[in-house]
Design an enzyme around this catalytic site. Structure first.
Site, PDB file in Angstrom:
ATOM      1  N   CYS A  12      -2.138  -3.628  -2.336  1.00  0.00           N
ATOM      2  CA  CYS A  12      -2.484  -2.706  -1.635  1.00  0.00           C
ATOM      3  C   CYS A  12      -3.722  -1.749  -2.066  1.00  0.00           C
ATOM      4  CB  CYS A  12      -1.326  -1.902  -0.998  1.00  0.00           C
ATOM      5  SG  CYS A  12      -0.509  -0.824  -2.387  1.00  0.00           S
ATOM      6  N   ASN A  15      -1.807   0.724  -5.047  1.00  0.00           N
ATOM      7  CA  ASN A  15      -0.754   0.135  -5.890  1.00  0.00           C
ATOM      8  C   ASN A  15       0.284   1.178  -6.196  1.00  0.00           C
ATOM      9  OD1 ASN A  15      -0.125  -1.594  -9.173  1.00  0.00           O
ATOM     10  ND2 ASN A  15       0.705  -2.291  -7.226  1.00  0.00           N
ATOM     11  N   CYS A  17       2.246   2.738  -3.284  1.00  0.00           N
ATOM     12  CA  CYS A  17       3.192   2.829  -2.307  1.00  0.00           C
ATOM     13  C   CYS A  17       3.852   1.570  -1.789  1.00  0.00           C
ATOM     14  CB  CYS A  17       2.639   3.535  -1.216  1.00  0.00           C
ATOM     15  SG  CYS A  17       2.095   5.269  -1.548  1.00  0.00           S
ATOM     16  N   ARG A  18       2.856   0.804  -1.152  1.00  0.00           N
ATOM     17  CA  ARG A  18       3.322  -0.594  -0.457  1.00  0.00           C
ATOM     18  C   ARG A  18       3.585  -1.617  -1.586  1.00  0.00           C
ATOM     19  NH1 ARG A  18      -1.473  -0.422   3.660  1.00  0.00           N
ATOM     20  NH2 ARG A  18      -2.152   0.397   1.961  1.00  0.00           N
ATOM     21  N   SER A  19       2.454  -1.869  -2.233  1.00  0.00           N
ATOM     22  CA  SER A  19       2.815  -3.379  -2.972  1.00  0.00           C
ATOM     23  C   SER A  19       3.906  -2.950  -3.974  1.00  0.00           C
ATOM     24  CB  SER A  19       1.262  -3.696  -3.713  1.00  0.00           C
ATOM     25  OG  SER A  19       0.867  -2.773  -4.460  1.00  0.00           O
ATOM     26  N   ASP A 127      -0.251   2.016   5.771  1.00  0.00           N
ATOM     27  CA  ASP A 127      -0.132   2.968   4.619  1.00  0.00           C
ATOM     28  C   ASP A 127       0.420   4.178   4.940  1.00  0.00           C
ATOM     29  OD1 ASP A 127      -1.038   4.584   2.427  1.00  0.00           O
ATOM     30  OD2 ASP A 127      -3.110   4.221   2.717  1.00  0.00           O
TER      31      ASP A 127
END
Ligand code: 4NP
Length: 159
Positions: A12, A15, A17-19, A127
């Site tokens: 993401c 690196n 939050c999401r990934s 995001d």
């Protein structure tokens, strides 16, 4: 005979939050299915702003709430990643654009959008970094659960 591990990298923008959530959930999914030894899994950032940092506290809280272990720190994607991993997953269209731009011509990895494996068709993992609460992190977790199973089902059908 030992089979070579399949390798997946979750990407993401930051690196944090999401990934990390996608990485932790995919790792837990394969562990729960007792196929964890067949996979090598990591995550990385497009940008270098948070290199060396743990994930955002809301991502860590969300994973803790769902018993997803996580101990990794932010790193930025490298040129070598494109020829080391079998699958590199982006979270949104901007990630895919950046990945395609960064990929070398002879790129070994398949560049895929994780949300394309959601059986509910919710393609974009948004995001949540600038949100004032943690709801977007919970949503990212729920999407990651569905996409992890969806991707593994896809591989089964392919084989
Ligand atoms: P992520 O969220 O891509 O889900 O980790 C972000 C984290 C940090 C930034 C952007 C997105 N940032 O610009 O610092």
């Amino acid at each position: 005979m030992s089979e070579e591990k399949k390798k997946a990298l979750f990407i993401c923008l930051g690196n944090i939050c999401r990934s990390p959530i996608a990485e932790g959930v995919f790792q837990k999914t394969v562990n729960d299915l007792k196929i964890g030894d067949k996979w090598e899994i990591d995550s990385a950032a497009i940008g270098g702003w948070h290199v060396g940092n743990p994930p955002d506290w809301r991502a860590l809280d969300t994973m803790k709430n769902h018993n997803v272990p996580y101990n990794n720190h932010c790193r930025q994607i490298t040129k070598e990643d494109f020829n080391y991993y079998d699958y590199i997953f982006g979270m949104d269209e901007a990630n895919m654009k950046d990945l395609n731009k960064k990929a070398p011509k002879d790129c070994k990895a398949k560049l895929l959008m994780f949300g394309d494996f959601d059986p509910q068709g919710d393609r974009i993992i948004r995001d949540p970094y600038y949100d004032s609460d943690a709801k977007g992190f919970e949503k990212c977790y729920q999407q990651s659960v569905r996409c992890s199973k969806g991707f593994l089902d896809h591989l089964e059908k392919e084989s």
